[in-house]
Scaffold this motif. Structure first.
Motif, PDB file in Angstrom:
ATOM      1  N   SER A   8       0.841  -1.199   0.000  1.00 15.13           N
ATOM      2  CA  SER A   8       0.000   0.000   0.000  1.00 15.13           C
ATOM      3  C   SER A   8       0.873   1.245   0.000  1.00 15.13           C
ATOM      4  O   SER A   8       2.025   1.214   0.456  1.00 15.13           O
ATOM      5  N   LYS A   9       0.322   2.344  -0.484  1.00 17.36           N
ATOM      6  CA  LYS A   9       1.155   3.536  -0.606  1.00 17.36           C
ATOM      7  C   LYS A   9       0.345   4.816  -0.444  1.00 17.36           C
ATOM      8  O   LYS A   9      -0.831   4.882  -0.809  1.00 17.36           O
ATOM      9  N   ALA A  10       1.008   5.817   0.094  1.00 15.81           N
ATOM     10  CA  ALA A  10       0.442   7.165   0.157  1.00 15.81           C
ATOM     11  C   ALA A  10       0.529   7.757  -1.241  1.00 15.81           C
ATOM     12  O   ALA A  10       1.574   7.667  -1.894  1.00 15.81           O
ATOM     13  N   ILE A  11      -0.576   8.369  -1.704  1.00 21.70           N
ATOM     14  CA  ILE A  11      -0.579   8.869  -3.081  1.00 21.70           C
ATOM     15  C   ILE A  11      -0.869  10.364  -3.189  1.00 21.70           C
ATOM     16  O   ILE A  11      -0.535  10.984  -4.199  1.00 21.70           O
ATOM     17  N   ALA A  12      -1.501  10.953  -2.191  1.00 21.05           N
ATOM     18  CA  ALA A  12      -1.827  12.381  -2.279  1.00 21.05           C
ATOM     19  C   ALA A  12      -2.024  12.947  -0.883  1.00 21.05           C
ATOM     20  O   ALA A  12      -2.397  12.230   0.055  1.00 21.05           O
ATOM     21  N   GLN A  13      -1.771  14.235  -0.757  1.00 22.92           N
ATOM     22  CA  GLN A  13      -1.977  14.946   0.504  1.00 22.92           C
ATOM     23  C   GLN A  13      -2.387  16.376   0.196  1.00 22.92           C
ATOM     24  O   GLN A  13      -2.213  16.845  -0.934  1.00 22.92           O
ATOM     25  N   GLY A  14      -2.960  17.040   1.169  1.00 22.14           N
ATOM     26  CA  GLY A  14      -3.295  18.429   0.970  1.00 22.14           C
ATOM     27  C   GLY A  14      -2.042  19.276   0.859  1.00 22.14           C
ATOM     28  O   GLY A  14      -0.985  18.916   1.385  1.00 22.14           O
ATOM     29  N   GLU A  15      -2.158  20.389   0.171  1.00 26.37           N
ATOM     30  CA  GLU A  15      -1.016  21.289   0.041  1.00 26.37           C
ATOM     31  C   GLU A  15      -0.487  21.699   1.408  1.00 26.37           C
ATOM     32  O   GLU A  15       0.717  21.927   1.583  1.00 26.37           O
ATOM     33  N   GLU A  16      -1.378  21.753   2.400  1.00 30.51           N
ATOM     34  CA  GLU A  16      -0.996  22.179   3.744  1.00 30.51           C
ATOM     35  C   GLU A  16      -0.417  21.054   4.590  1.00 30.51           C
ATOM     36  O   GLU A  16       0.194  21.305   5.642  1.00 30.51           O
ATOM     37  N   ASP A  17      -0.601  19.799   4.175  1.00 27.95           N
ATOM     38  CA  ASP A  17      -0.299  18.674   5.057  1.00 27.95           C
ATOM     39  C   ASP A  17       1.174  18.408   5.350  1.00 27.95           C
ATOM     40  O   ASP A  17       1.488  17.865   6.417  1.00 27.95           O
ATOM     41  N   PRO A  18       2.124  18.755   4.487  1.00 30.13           N
ATOM     42  CA  PRO A  18       3.527  18.570   4.878  1.00 30.13           C
ATOM     43  C   PRO A  18       3.938  19.444   6.071  1.00 30.13           C
ATOM     44  O   PRO A  18       4.900  19.147   6.769  1.00 30.13           O
ATOM     45  N   GLU A  19       3.203  20.547   6.295  1.00 27.93           N
ATOM     46  CA  GLU A  19       3.467  21.432   7.443  1.00 27.93           C
ATOM     47  C   GLU A  19       2.174  21.605   8.229  1.00 27.93           C
ATOM     48  O   GLU A  19       1.506  22.627   8.144  1.00 27.93           O
ATOM     49  N   PHE A  20       1.824  20.574   8.979  1.00 33.10           N
ATOM     50  CA  PHE A  20       0.597  20.585   9.769  1.00 33.10           C
ATOM     51  C   PHE A  20       0.935  20.993  11.200  1.00 33.10           C
ATOM     52  O   PHE A  20       2.090  20.955  11.609  1.00 33.10           O
ATOM     53  N   TYR A  21      -0.075  21.368  11.974  1.00 31.22           N
ATOM     54  CA  TYR A  21       0.178  21.847  13.342  1.00 31.22           C
ATOM     55  C   TYR A  21      -0.874  21.323  14.313  1.00 31.22           C
ATOM     56  O   TYR A  21      -2.013  21.051  13.935  1.00 31.22           O
ATOM     57  N   THR A  22      -0.473  21.204  15.559  1.00 32.83           N
ATOM     58  CA  THR A  22      -1.411  20.972  16.655  1.00 32.83           C
ATOM     59  C   THR A  22      -1.473  22.229  17.498  1.00 32.83           C
ATOM     60  O   THR A  22      -0.432  22.827  17.812  1.00 32.83           O
ATOM     61  N   TYR A  23      -2.676  22.634  17.842  1.00 33.44           N
ATOM     62  CA  TYR A  23      -2.858  23.766  18.755  1.00 33.44           C
ATOM     63  C   TYR A  23      -3.160  23.238  20.156  1.00 33.44           C
ATOM     64  O   TYR A  23      -3.959  22.307  20.323  1.00 33.44           O
ATOM     65  N   PHE A  24      -2.525  23.843  21.142  1.00 34.87           N
ATOM     66  CA  PHE A  24      -2.900  23.608  22.527  1.00 34.87           C
ATOM     67  C   PHE A  24      -3.880  24.721  22.901  1.00 34.87           C
ATOM     68  O   PHE A  24      -3.584  25.907  22.695  1.00 34.87           O
ATOM     69  N   ILE A  25      -5.033  24.335  23.422  1.00 36.37           N
ATOM     70  CA  ILE A  25      -6.046  25.316  23.801  1.00 36.37           C
ATOM     71  C   ILE A  25      -6.319  25.197  25.300  1.00 36.37           C
ATOM     72  O   ILE A  25      -6.126  24.133  25.891  1.00 36.37           O
ATOM     73  N   ALA A  26      -6.757  26.292  25.900  1.00 31.07           N
ATOM     74  CA  ALA A  26      -6.983  26.288  27.351  1.00 31.07           C
ATOM     75  C   ALA A  26      -8.236  27.059  27.723  1.00 31.07           C
ATOM     76  O   ALA A  26      -8.594  28.052  27.079  1.00 31.07           O
ATOM     77  N   HIS A  27      -8.903  26.585  28.765  1.00 35.04           N
ATOM     78  CA  HIS A  27     -10.054  27.298  29.314  1.00 35.04           C
ATOM     79  C   HIS A  27      -9.548  28.575  29.992  1.00 35.04           C
ATOM     80  O   HIS A  27      -8.474  28.590  30.598  1.00 35.04           O
ATOM     81  N   HIS A  28     -10.295  29.653  29.878  1.00 38.67           N
ATOM     82  CA  HIS A  28      -9.826  30.942  30.395  1.00 38.67           C
ATOM     83  C   HIS A  28      -9.651  30.964  31.910  1.00 38.67           C
ATOM     84  O   HIS A  28      -8.909  31.794  32.435  1.00 38.67           O
ATOM     85  N   SER A  29     -10.298  30.030  32.609  1.00 40.26           N
ATOM     86  CA  SER A  29     -10.134  29.976  34.061  1.00 40.26           C
ATOM     87  C   SER A  29      -8.708  29.630  34.471  1.00 40.26           C
ATOM     88  O   SER A  29      -8.291  29.898  35.599  1.00 40.26           O
ATOM     89  N   THR A  30      -7.933  29.056  33.530  1.00 41.38           N
ATOM     90  CA  THR A  30      -6.542  28.690  33.850  1.00 41.38           C
ATOM     91  C   THR A  30      -5.633  29.913  33.905  1.00 41.38           C
ATOM     92  O   THR A  30      -4.561  29.866  34.510  1.00 41.38           O
TER      93      THR A  30
END
Length: 297
Positions: free
Chosen positions: A107-129
């Protein structure tokens, strides 16, 4: 066996064979001719059906074969379905794609979004912190109630856990008072917004889309940190599809994805366009998963 009984027997056998062929033929044709694909359930099921039903229509028309989208309940189910040939094509995250390809030789990867080579995770926080946005990893999250997304998610689990271990020097279980797994990114946002969890890790695309559509109350929850970029989502196809649909079929599917120009279809991902992908693009994801023990989950 007398002649009349023998003739009756032969007619019965022929009749049964004809009935059997009538019953089985449509099933076999459907199994062979319909390309079935799915996608990791990174958002709620209704959103996924709306997104990928249109993609199935596009692929059916472009490839000139029946194409069907089948939803799955979990990241693990998408990998299992791909391994068992219940799915021949899938929109995976980085980790789930690596898992699926490792379990399905060829099996093989064949396509990705233009944005996918540089993807990100966001850390989010409740304002009470009281946590505020910053360039550095927010070490003040230690000791708080923290939720990941799915256990098999690249952006919702693999990469945030990597950065937690790197910056806090401990596992998530030893870093937080409570560790949860929401199941998908939109659920992560909802849980942190409600205060059920104080901090969470979310796919940046989902967060930005929810903010733009005013589906999140930014007076209650906000972005505090972004990971560095990493490769993530991709289309992966089984290696035996050419044997089913003919030589070059895999390349034909890849080209159909690269030629997807309809803004309405692309917005459903959301991606600007698709670009070529290969298995080698995800070596870093595989190595990271091995390093923190997630590859075989």
């Amino acid at each position: 066996m007398n002649t009349s009984i023998g003739a009756l027997f032969n007619r019965t056998v022929v009749s049964l064979a004809l009935v059997t062929s009538v019953i089985l033929a449509p099933v076999q044709a459907d199994d062979v001719k319909t390309l079935v694909f799915s996608a990791i359930p990174d958002q709620d099921e209704s959103s996924l059906k709306a997104r990928f039903g249109k993609v199935a229509d596009y692929l059916s028309e472009t490839l000139e074969i029946p194409v069907k989208y089948v939803p799955v309940k979990s990241y693990a189910a998408s990998v299992t379905g791909f391994r068992n040939n219940q799915l021949q094509l899938a929109w995976f995250g980085g980790l789930s794609g690596v898992q699926a390809r490792n379990l399905t030789p060829g099996s093989k990867a064949i396509a990705q979004g233009e944005e996918d080579p540089e993807f990100y995770t966001y850390f989010i926080a409740h304002h009470s912190t009281g946590l505020k946005p910053g360039e550095a990893f927010p070490k003040e999250i230690a000791g708080k109630r923290f939720t990941f997304g799915s256990k098999g998610s690249t952006s919702g689990r693999l990469m945030p856990e990597y950065h937690i271990r790197k910056n806090l020097g401990k596992s998530p279980e030893d870093s937080f008072s409570t560790v949860g797994f929401s199941g998908n990114h939109s659920r992560t946002v909802a849980l942190v917004e409600s205060g059920s969890y104080e901090v969470g890790a979310v796919n940046y695309k989902v967060w930005e889309k929810m903010v733009a559509e005013k589906k999140v109350d930014t007076d209650k929850v906000s972005l505090i940190w972004s990971t560095p970029g990493y490769p993530d989502y991709q289309w992966t196809i089984r290696g035996d599809v050419d044997a089913t649909w003919g030589e070059g079929f895999s390349d034909k599917v890849q080209q159909a994805l690269l030629d997807m120009k309809d803004p309405a279809l692309l917005e459903s991902f959301p991606r600007k366009r698709f670009i070529p992908a290969s298995n080698e693009d995800f070596i870093a994801i595989e190595e990271t998963a091995k390093a923190i023990g997630l590859l075989d989950e």
